[in-house]
Motif scaffolding. Structure first.
Motif, PDB file in Angstrom:
ATOM      1  N   ALA A   9      12.258  -2.413  -3.574  1.00  0.00           N
ATOM      2  CA  ALA A   9      11.712  -2.474  -2.210  1.00  0.00           C
ATOM      3  C   ALA A   9      10.336  -3.120  -2.300  1.00  0.00           C
ATOM      4  O   ALA A   9       9.400  -2.533  -2.845  1.00  0.00           O
ATOM      5  CB  ALA A   9      11.617  -1.086  -1.602  1.00  0.00           C
ATOM      6  N   HIS A  10      10.208  -4.337  -1.777  1.00  0.00           N
ATOM      7  CA  HIS A  10       8.966  -5.104  -1.888  1.00  0.00           C
ATOM      8  C   HIS A  10       8.186  -5.030  -0.581  1.00  0.00           C
ATOM      9  O   HIS A  10       8.743  -5.276   0.495  1.00  0.00           O
ATOM     10  CB  HIS A  10       9.269  -6.575  -2.193  1.00  0.00           C
ATOM     11  N   PHE A  11       6.896  -4.722  -0.704  1.00  0.00           N
ATOM     12  CA  PHE A  11       6.016  -4.747   0.459  1.00  0.00           C
ATOM     13  C   PHE A  11       4.756  -5.557   0.117  1.00  0.00           C
ATOM     14  O   PHE A  11       3.645  -5.175   0.482  1.00  0.00           O
ATOM     15  CB  PHE A  11       5.629  -3.322   0.874  1.00  0.00           C
ATOM     16  N   HIS A  12       4.929  -6.680  -0.574  1.00  0.00           N
ATOM     17  CA  HIS A  12       3.786  -7.493  -0.978  1.00  0.00           C
ATOM     18  C   HIS A  12       3.022  -7.991   0.242  1.00  0.00           C
ATOM     19  O   HIS A  12       3.618  -8.459   1.226  1.00  0.00           O
ATOM     20  CB  HIS A  12       4.247  -8.702  -1.809  1.00  0.00           C
ATOM     21  N   ASN A  13       1.679  -7.891   0.171  1.00  0.00           N
ATOM     22  CA  ASN A  13       0.806  -8.416   1.218  1.00  0.00           C
ATOM     23  C   ASN A  13       1.099  -7.847   2.604  1.00  0.00           C
ATOM     24  O   ASN A  13       0.836  -8.497   3.614  1.00  0.00           O
ATOM     25  CB  ASN A  13       0.904  -9.953   1.272  1.00  0.00           C
ATOM     26  N   SER A  14       1.657  -6.647   2.645  1.00  0.00           N
ATOM     27  CA  SER A  14       1.979  -6.034   3.936  1.00  0.00           C
ATOM     28  C   SER A  14       0.777  -5.258   4.469  1.00  0.00           C
ATOM     29  O   SER A  14      -0.147  -4.908   3.735  1.00  0.00           O
ATOM     30  CB  SER A  14       3.173  -5.083   3.799  1.00  0.00           C
ATOM     31  N   LYS A  15       0.788  -4.986   5.773  1.00  0.00           N
ATOM     32  CA  LYS A  15      -0.241  -4.179   6.423  1.00  0.00           C
ATOM     33  C   LYS A  15       0.452  -3.050   7.182  1.00  0.00           C
ATOM     34  O   LYS A  15       1.305  -3.296   8.026  1.00  0.00           O
ATOM     35  CB  LYS A  15      -1.079  -5.023   7.386  1.00  0.00           C
ATOM     36  N   PHE A  16       0.082  -1.820   6.860  1.00  0.00           N
ATOM     37  CA  PHE A  16       0.679  -0.655   7.504  1.00  0.00           C
ATOM     38  C   PHE A  16      -0.345   0.002   8.433  1.00  0.00           C
ATOM     39  O   PHE A  16      -1.434   0.361   8.007  1.00  0.00           O
ATOM     40  CB  PHE A  16       1.123   0.379   6.465  1.00  0.00           C
ATOM     41  N   LYS A  17       0.033   0.187   9.702  1.00  0.00           N
ATOM     42  CA  LYS A  17      -0.782   1.021  10.581  1.00  0.00           C
ATOM     43  C   LYS A  17      -0.481   2.475  10.293  1.00  0.00           C
ATOM     44  O   LYS A  17      -1.378   3.303  10.177  1.00  0.00           O
ATOM     45  CB  LYS A  17      -0.489   0.695  12.048  1.00  0.00           C
ATOM     46  N   ASN A  18       0.806   2.807  10.177  1.00  0.00           N
ATOM     47  CA  ASN A  18       1.220   4.155   9.789  1.00  0.00           C
ATOM     48  C   ASN A  18       2.632   4.071   9.214  1.00  0.00           C
ATOM     49  O   ASN A  18       3.612   4.210   9.945  1.00  0.00           O
ATOM     50  CB  ASN A  18       1.177   5.097  10.992  1.00  0.00           C
ATOM     51  N   GLY A  19       2.720   3.826   7.896  1.00  0.00           N
ATOM     52  CA  GLY A  19       4.026   3.757   7.249  1.00  0.00           C
ATOM     53  C   GLY A  19       4.462   5.139   6.818  1.00  0.00           C
ATOM     54  O   GLY A  19       3.737   5.823   6.087  1.00  0.00           O
ATOM     55  N   TYR A  20       5.623   5.571   7.234  1.00  0.00           N
ATOM     56  CA  TYR A  20       6.059   6.951   6.986  1.00  0.00           C
ATOM     57  C   TYR A  20       7.462   6.960   6.404  1.00  0.00           C
ATOM     58  O   TYR A  20       8.412   6.478   7.026  1.00  0.00           O
ATOM     59  CB  TYR A  20       6.028   7.749   8.292  1.00  0.00           C
ATOM     60  N   PHE A  21       7.597   7.512   5.172  1.00  0.00           N
ATOM     61  CA  PHE A  21       8.887   7.637   4.500  1.00  0.00           C
ATOM     62  C   PHE A  21       9.041   9.086   4.059  1.00  0.00           C
ATOM     63  O   PHE A  21       8.213   9.585   3.288  1.00  0.00           O
ATOM     64  CB  PHE A  21       8.952   6.722   3.275  1.00  0.00           C
ATOM     65  N   SER A  22      10.063   9.763   4.527  1.00  0.00           N
ATOM     66  CA  SER A  22      10.246  11.181   4.191  1.00  0.00           C
ATOM     67  C   SER A  22      11.625  11.406   3.594  1.00  0.00           C
ATOM     68  O   SER A  22      12.630  10.870   4.091  1.00  0.00           O
ATOM     69  CB  SER A  22      10.078  12.046   5.446  1.00  0.00           C
ATOM     70  N   ASN A  23      11.688  12.207   2.520  1.00  0.00           N
ATOM     71  CA  ASN A  23      12.957  12.549   1.862  1.00  0.00           C
ATOM     72  C   ASN A  23      13.745  11.306   1.472  1.00  0.00           C
ATOM     73  O   ASN A  23      14.950  11.225   1.677  1.00  0.00           O
ATOM     74  CB  ASN A  23      13.806  13.442   2.783  1.00  0.00           C
ATOM     75  N   CYS A  24      13.039  10.337   0.910  1.00  0.00           N
ATOM     76  CA  CYS A  24      13.681   9.076   0.522  1.00  0.00           C
ATOM     77  C   CYS A  24      13.852   8.994  -0.994  1.00  0.00           C
ATOM     78  O   CYS A  24      13.239   9.750  -1.754  1.00  0.00           O
ATOM     79  CB  CYS A  24      12.846   7.889   1.006  1.00  0.00           C
ATOM     80  N   LEU A  25      14.701   8.076  -1.401  1.00  0.00           N
ATOM     81  CA  LEU A  25      14.896   7.762  -2.806  1.00  0.00           C
ATOM     82  C   LEU A  25      14.573   6.291  -3.005  1.00  0.00           C
ATOM     83  O   LEU A  25      15.184   5.421  -2.379  1.00  0.00           O
ATOM     84  CB  LEU A  25      16.332   8.052  -3.239  1.00  0.00           C
ATOM     85  N   PHE A  26      13.594   6.014  -3.860  1.00  0.00           N
ATOM     86  CA  PHE A  26      13.215   4.634  -4.171  1.00  0.00           C
ATOM     87  C   PHE A  26      13.569   4.349  -5.620  1.00  0.00           C
ATOM     88  O   PHE A  26      13.081   5.023  -6.524  1.00  0.00           O
ATOM     89  CB  PHE A  26      11.709   4.424  -3.984  1.00  0.00           C
ATOM     90  N   ASP A  27      14.415   3.338  -5.844  1.00  0.00           N
ATOM     91  CA  ASP A  27      14.676   2.918  -7.217  1.00  0.00           C
ATOM     92  C   ASP A  27      13.430   2.245  -7.779  1.00  0.00           C
ATOM     93  O   ASP A  27      12.996   2.534  -8.891  1.00  0.00           O
ATOM     94  CB  ASP A  27      15.870   1.959  -7.261  1.00  0.00           C
TER      95      ASP A  27
END
Length: 332
Positions: A9-27
């Protein structure tokens, strides 16, 4: 929420105002060069691999998350709070050259190594109740820890290498002693987590043992001096007979007293309430007992007194047991 990211999962050069991830699985999640972001929350999640190198985020939250492989936070800047409470780090965590505001590792578990080399803690941060499985692989180097609280964490085998600064003048006075001596200046911090003389003395003993084992006797002598000075000053301010007086005091008089370093009230031993889970209450009881054991004159824990000072009794504790065991003997 409740999403599985089975690839990268790539988020290069991203801007988050409010990024929210709950109960997730990230490889594998890569947040490289994520700048000008206000808040990123990845809570109660499992992360195989994390790259947050050179990020600029105001607030970052990983509460109750599990990191399976290396987590890289190096060269990042966090102006607000970084929340690692109750996290598990199975592999290496890299915090080198990281600039942060408040960092909270309370009740986290480090199973492998961690590097805090040239890390900057610009605001009060917490390493309270932290467990290090391999303390020799936990490295602090060229780091100022004057703003770091280490209450109830074993520091006796951690690697404090060169240029680790304790105290604003490098005089060995840890943050927890300042919180104790000047409580009016640390009202917010002391409401968040309690600190008493027993806690602080235990930290100094751990630091003294640490530096003695590495033959660094000058630093060890400094912590020994701080330990004895604190003990002496505390004994002057608080008569050493107080705890013993509490043992013999009439219960009605005892519960009218205010809580202190020698006296603690709790509503129960085993019941969960609306805000705190069952295990949390059990841990609090054990923490109180451990703190008293670190005191020269012990202390008294009274169960059945509510947070507001009212008598609530322990009947609710009984009701948590099976019907045929709801009595005082089984509670004991």
């Amino acid at each position: 929420n409740n999403t599985k990211f089975l690839g990268e999962a790539h988020f290069h050069n991203s801007k988050f105002k409010n990024g929210y991830f709950s109960n997730c699985l990230f490889d594998s999640v890569l947040l490289f060069n994520v700048t000008q972001s206000k808040r990123i929350s990845i809570i109660n999640s499992t992360i195989n691999e994390l790259d947050l190198h050179a990020a600029k985020v105001a607030s970052l939250q990983f509460w109750r998350s599990r990191f399976l492989k290396e987590a890289d936070f190096s060269s990042s800047e966090f102006s607000g709070t970084v929340d690692f409470r109750k996290c598990t780090f199975e592999d290496h965590i890299n915090f080198e050259n990281t600039v942060s505001g408040e960092v909270d590792f309370t009740e986290s578990l480090f199973k492998n190594s961690a590097h805090f080399i040239e890390s900057k803690f610009t605001k009060i941060s917490y390493f309270n109740y932290v467990k290090f499985n391999n303390p020799e692989d936990i490295i602090f180097q060229r780091t100022d820890v004057s703003n770091v609280s280490f209450v109830n964490t074993d520091l006796s085998h951690i690697n404090f290498l060169e240029n680790v600064k304790f105290g604003s003048d490098n005089d060995g006075e840890i943050l927890d002693e300042r919180r104790l001596r000047y409580s009016d200046k640390f009202d917010k911090e002391n409401k968040r987590s309690k600190v008493n003389v027993g806690n602080v003395l235990a930290v100094y003993r751990g630091l003294r043992k640490n530096y003695e084992s590495k033959l660094r006797y000058e630093e060890a002598r400094l912590f020994y001096y701080r330990e004895n000075t604190l003990k002496r000053d505390f004994d002057k301010k608080t008569p050493t007979s107080n705890a013993n007086e509490h043992y013999d005091m009439d219960l009605k008089k005892l519960i009218k007293l205010n809580e202190s370093n020698e006296l603690e009230f709790k509503p129960g031993l085993v019941l969960e309430d609306k805000t705190r889970p069952l295990n949390r209450i059990k841990i609090e009881i054990l923490q109180n007992v451990a703190s008293f054991m670190n005191m020269d004159y012990g202390g008294v824990l009274v169960l059945g007194i509510g947070n507001d000072g009212s008598v609530c009794g322990i009947d609710k504790d009984f009701k948590s047991f099976p019907a045929n065991r709801q009595n005082l003997d089984n509670w004991f």
